[in-house]
Motif scaffolding. Structure first.
Motif, PDB file in Angstrom:
ATOM      1  N   GLY A  49       0.795  -1.214   0.000  1.00 16.82           N
ATOM      2  CA  GLY A  49       0.000   0.000   0.000  1.00 16.82           C
ATOM      3  C   GLY A  49       0.834   1.273   0.000  1.00 16.82           C
ATOM      4  O   GLY A  49       0.300   2.363   0.179  1.00 16.82           O
ATOM      5  N   ASN A  50       2.123   1.139  -0.212  1.00 16.37           N
ATOM      6  CA  ASN A  50       3.027   2.289  -0.318  1.00 16.37           C
ATOM      7  C   ASN A  50       3.020   2.777  -1.766  1.00 16.37           C
ATOM      8  O   ASN A  50       3.949   2.516  -2.533  1.00 16.37           O
ATOM      9  CB  ASN A  50       4.445   1.914   0.134  1.00 16.37           C
ATOM     10  CG  ASN A  50       4.505   1.527   1.591  1.00 16.37           C
ATOM     11  OD1 ASN A  50       3.752   2.056   2.403  1.00 16.37           O
ATOM     12  ND2 ASN A  50       5.372   0.608   1.927  1.00 16.37           N
ATOM     13  N   LEU A  51       1.961   3.492  -2.110  1.00 18.96           N
ATOM     14  CA  LEU A  51       1.711   3.814  -3.510  1.00 18.96           C
ATOM     15  C   LEU A  51       2.719   4.797  -4.094  1.00 18.96           C
ATOM     16  O   LEU A  51       3.100   4.655  -5.259  1.00 18.96           O
ATOM     17  CB  LEU A  51       0.287   4.332  -3.682  1.00 18.96           C
ATOM     18  CG  LEU A  51      -0.818   3.363  -3.234  1.00 18.96           C
ATOM     19  CD1 LEU A  51      -2.189   3.972  -3.480  1.00 18.96           C
ATOM     20  CD2 LEU A  51      -0.693   2.016  -3.919  1.00 18.96           C
ATOM     21  N   ASP A  52       3.163   5.768  -3.316  1.00 17.21           N
ATOM     22  CA  ASP A  52       4.142   6.723  -3.837  1.00 17.21           C
ATOM     23  C   ASP A  52       5.458   6.036  -4.163  1.00 17.21           C
ATOM     24  O   ASP A  52       6.078   6.310  -5.198  1.00 17.21           O
ATOM     25  CB  ASP A  52       4.369   7.873  -2.857  1.00 17.21           C
ATOM     26  CG  ASP A  52       3.163   8.795  -2.742  1.00 17.21           C
ATOM     27  OD1 ASP A  52       2.368   8.862  -3.703  1.00 17.21           O
ATOM     28  OD2 ASP A  52       3.016   9.438  -1.689  1.00 17.21           O
ATOM     29  N   GLU A  53       5.896   5.134  -3.289  1.00 14.16           N
ATOM     30  CA  GLU A  53       7.139   4.401  -3.546  1.00 14.16           C
ATOM     31  C   GLU A  53       6.976   3.449  -4.720  1.00 14.16           C
ATOM     32  O   GLU A  53       7.889   3.285  -5.524  1.00 14.16           O
ATOM     33  CB  GLU A  53       7.591   3.663  -2.289  1.00 14.16           C
ATOM     34  CG  GLU A  53       8.164   4.598  -1.240  1.00 14.16           C
ATOM     35  CD  GLU A  53       7.572   4.340   0.122  1.00 14.16           C
ATOM     36  OE1 GLU A  53       6.507   3.714   0.213  1.00 14.16           O
ATOM     37  OE2 GLU A  53       8.167   4.802   1.101  1.00 14.16           O
ATOM     38  N   ALA A  54       5.812   2.818  -4.823  1.00 15.23           N
ATOM     39  CA  ALA A  54       5.545   1.928  -5.959  1.00 15.23           C
ATOM     40  C   ALA A  54       5.576   2.712  -7.265  1.00 15.23           C
ATOM     41  O   ALA A  54       6.182   2.279  -8.250  1.00 15.23           O
ATOM     42  CB  ALA A  54       4.187   1.241  -5.783  1.00 15.23           C
ATOM     43  N   LEU A  55       4.945   3.868  -7.252  1.00 16.67           N
ATOM     44  CA  LEU A  55       4.908   4.725  -8.435  1.00 16.67           C
ATOM     45  C   LEU A  55       6.325   5.085  -8.883  1.00 16.67           C
ATOM     46  O   LEU A  55       6.668   4.949 -10.066  1.00 16.67           O
ATOM     47  CB  LEU A  55       4.116   5.987  -8.100  1.00 16.67           C
ATOM     48  CG  LEU A  55       3.587   6.836  -9.228  1.00 16.67           C
ATOM     49  CD1 LEU A  55       2.593   6.064 -10.076  1.00 16.67           C
ATOM     50  CD2 LEU A  55       2.936   8.081  -8.663  1.00 16.67           C
ATOM     51  N   SER A  74       1.561  -2.296 -14.453  1.00 18.79           N
ATOM     52  CA  SER A  74       1.699  -2.094 -13.014  1.00 18.79           C
ATOM     53  C   SER A  74       1.608  -0.615 -12.655  1.00 18.79           C
ATOM     54  O   SER A  74       0.982  -0.250 -11.657  1.00 18.79           O
ATOM     55  CB  SER A  74       3.025  -2.685 -12.529  1.00 18.79           C
ATOM     56  OG  SER A  74       3.001  -4.088 -12.689  1.00 18.79           O
ATOM     57  N   LEU A  75       2.218   0.223 -13.475  1.00 17.39           N
ATOM     58  CA  LEU A  75       2.103   1.669 -13.275  1.00 17.39           C
ATOM     59  C   LEU A  75       0.632   2.089 -13.328  1.00 17.39           C
ATOM     60  O   LEU A  75       0.162   2.853 -12.489  1.00 17.39           O
ATOM     61  CB  LEU A  75       2.913   2.420 -14.328  1.00 17.39           C
ATOM     62  CG  LEU A  75       2.779   3.940 -14.310  1.00 17.39           C
ATOM     63  CD1 LEU A  75       3.343   4.524 -13.017  1.00 17.39           C
ATOM     64  CD2 LEU A  75       3.466   4.547 -15.528  1.00 17.39           C
ATOM     65  N   ALA A  76      -0.087   1.562 -14.303  1.00 17.69           N
ATOM     66  CA  ALA A  76      -1.510   1.895 -14.452  1.00 17.69           C
ATOM     67  C   ALA A  76      -2.306   1.490 -13.216  1.00 17.69           C
ATOM     68  O   ALA A  76      -3.195   2.225 -12.772  1.00 17.69           O
ATOM     69  CB  ALA A  76      -2.076   1.211 -15.697  1.00 17.69           C
ATOM     70  N   LYS A  90      -3.899   6.107 -19.835  1.00 12.89           N
ATOM     71  CA  LYS A  90      -2.767   6.220 -20.759  1.00 12.89           C
ATOM     72  C   LYS A  90      -1.774   5.079 -20.530  1.00 12.89           C
ATOM     73  O   LYS A  90      -1.266   4.484 -21.482  1.00 12.89           O
ATOM     74  CB  LYS A  90      -2.081   7.567 -20.588  1.00 12.89           C
ATOM     75  CG  LYS A  90      -0.927   7.772 -21.526  1.00 12.89           C
ATOM     76  CD  LYS A  90      -0.252   9.117 -21.343  1.00 12.89           C
ATOM     77  CE  LYS A  90       0.954   9.208 -22.271  1.00 12.89           C
ATOM     78  NZ  LYS A  90       1.868  10.255 -21.936  1.00 12.89           N
ATOM     79  N   ALA A  91      -1.498   4.767 -19.277  1.00 12.04           N
ATOM     80  CA  ALA A  91      -0.548   3.690 -18.961  1.00 12.04           C
ATOM     81  C   ALA A  91      -1.100   2.331 -19.401  1.00 12.04           C
ATOM     82  O   ALA A  91      -0.352   1.495 -19.922  1.00 12.04           O
ATOM     83  CB  ALA A  91      -0.222   3.689 -17.472  1.00 12.04           C
ATOM     84  N   TYR A  92      -2.415   2.108 -19.205  1.00 14.14           N
ATOM     85  CA  TYR A  92      -3.020   0.865 -19.696  1.00 14.14           C
ATOM     86  C   TYR A  92      -2.914   0.774 -21.217  1.00 14.14           C
ATOM     87  O   TYR A  92      -2.634  -0.288 -21.781  1.00 14.14           O
ATOM     88  CB  TYR A  92      -4.489   0.756 -19.269  1.00 14.14           C
ATOM     89  CG  TYR A  92      -4.703   0.230 -17.874  1.00 14.14           C
ATOM     90  CD1 TYR A  92      -4.226  -1.025 -17.496  1.00 14.14           C
ATOM     91  CD2 TYR A  92      -5.395   0.972 -16.928  1.00 14.14           C
ATOM     92  CE1 TYR A  92      -4.431  -1.507 -16.216  1.00 14.14           C
ATOM     93  CE2 TYR A  92      -5.606   0.501 -15.646  1.00 14.14           C
ATOM     94  CZ  TYR A  92      -5.119  -0.745 -15.303  1.00 14.14           C
ATOM     95  OH  TYR A  92      -5.316  -1.231 -14.032  1.00 14.14           O
ATOM     96  N   PHE A  93      -3.135   1.882 -21.895  1.00 21.96           N
ATOM     97  CA  PHE A  93      -3.009   1.921 -23.348  1.00 21.96           C
ATOM     98  C   PHE A  93      -1.578   1.574 -23.765  1.00 21.96           C
ATOM     99  O   PHE A  93      -1.363   0.773 -24.674  1.00 21.96           O
ATOM    100  CB  PHE A  93      -3.414   3.302 -23.882  1.00 21.96           C
ATOM    101  CG  PHE A  93      -3.303   3.420 -25.364  1.00 21.96           C
ATOM    102  CD1 PHE A  93      -4.275   2.874 -26.200  1.00 21.96           C
ATOM    103  CD2 PHE A  93      -2.220   4.071 -25.946  1.00 21.96           C
ATOM    104  CE1 PHE A  93      -4.169   2.979 -27.585  1.00 21.96           C
ATOM    105  CE2 PHE A  93      -2.102   4.174 -27.321  1.00 21.96           C
ATOM    106  CZ  PHE A  93      -3.079   3.626 -28.136  1.00 21.96           C
ATOM    107  N   GLU A  94      -0.601   2.167 -23.081  1.00 24.86           N
ATOM    108  CA  GLU A  94       0.813   1.868 -23.362  1.00 24.86           C
ATOM    109  C   GLU A  94       1.100   0.379 -23.144  1.00 24.86           C
ATOM    110  O   GLU A  94       1.820  -0.234 -23.939  1.00 24.86           O
ATOM    111  CB  GLU A  94       1.732   2.703 -22.468  1.00 24.86           C
ATOM    112  CG  GLU A  94       1.815   4.152 -22.843  1.00 24.86           C
ATOM    113  CD  GLU A  94       2.592   4.393 -24.130  1.00 24.86           C
ATOM    114  OE1 GLU A  94       3.563   3.669 -24.408  1.00 24.86           O
ATOM    115  OE2 GLU A  94       2.201   5.315 -24.857  1.00 24.86           O
TER     116      GLU A  94
END
Length: 105
Positions: A49-55, A74-76, A90-94
């Protein structure tokens, strides 16, 4: 570096996330362009749940190897969890574009 990366993946599967993070970070110290270590690190952070670090980790993986569909997917997922829906789309499209680049005509 790859030994630490693979060890980190095993530790993560065993639920030893702290040790897994340390192992992935060591892999990155040894080989800063090891995109798969950033990807694995991002996956661990996302599960915690550490979303900023995951991002940050997924962005780094993409910067190092932009052609990997899994990195974009994963980014999406992180962006979607942060309700940054237009960026997620956009990330899902990529991810879809990268995936279909590998399918022969």
């Amino acid at each position: 570096a790859w030994i630490h990366h693979n060890l980190g993946k095993i530790l993560a599967r065993m639920g030893k996330t702290t040790e897994a993070i340390v192992s992935q970070q060591r892999a990155i110290e040894l080989q800063p362009d090891l995109c798969w270590a950033y990807y694995s690190l991002g996956s661990i952070f996302f599960q915690q749940g550490n979303l900023d670090e995951a991002l940050a980790a997924f962005y780094q993986a993409i910067q190092l190897q932009p052609g990997v569909a899994a990195f974009h997917k994963s980014l999406a997922e992180v962006l979607s969890s942060l309700e940054r829906n237009s960026e997620a789309a956009k990330a899902y499209f990529e991810a879809g574009e990268k995936f279909f680049d590998f399918i022969p005509n």
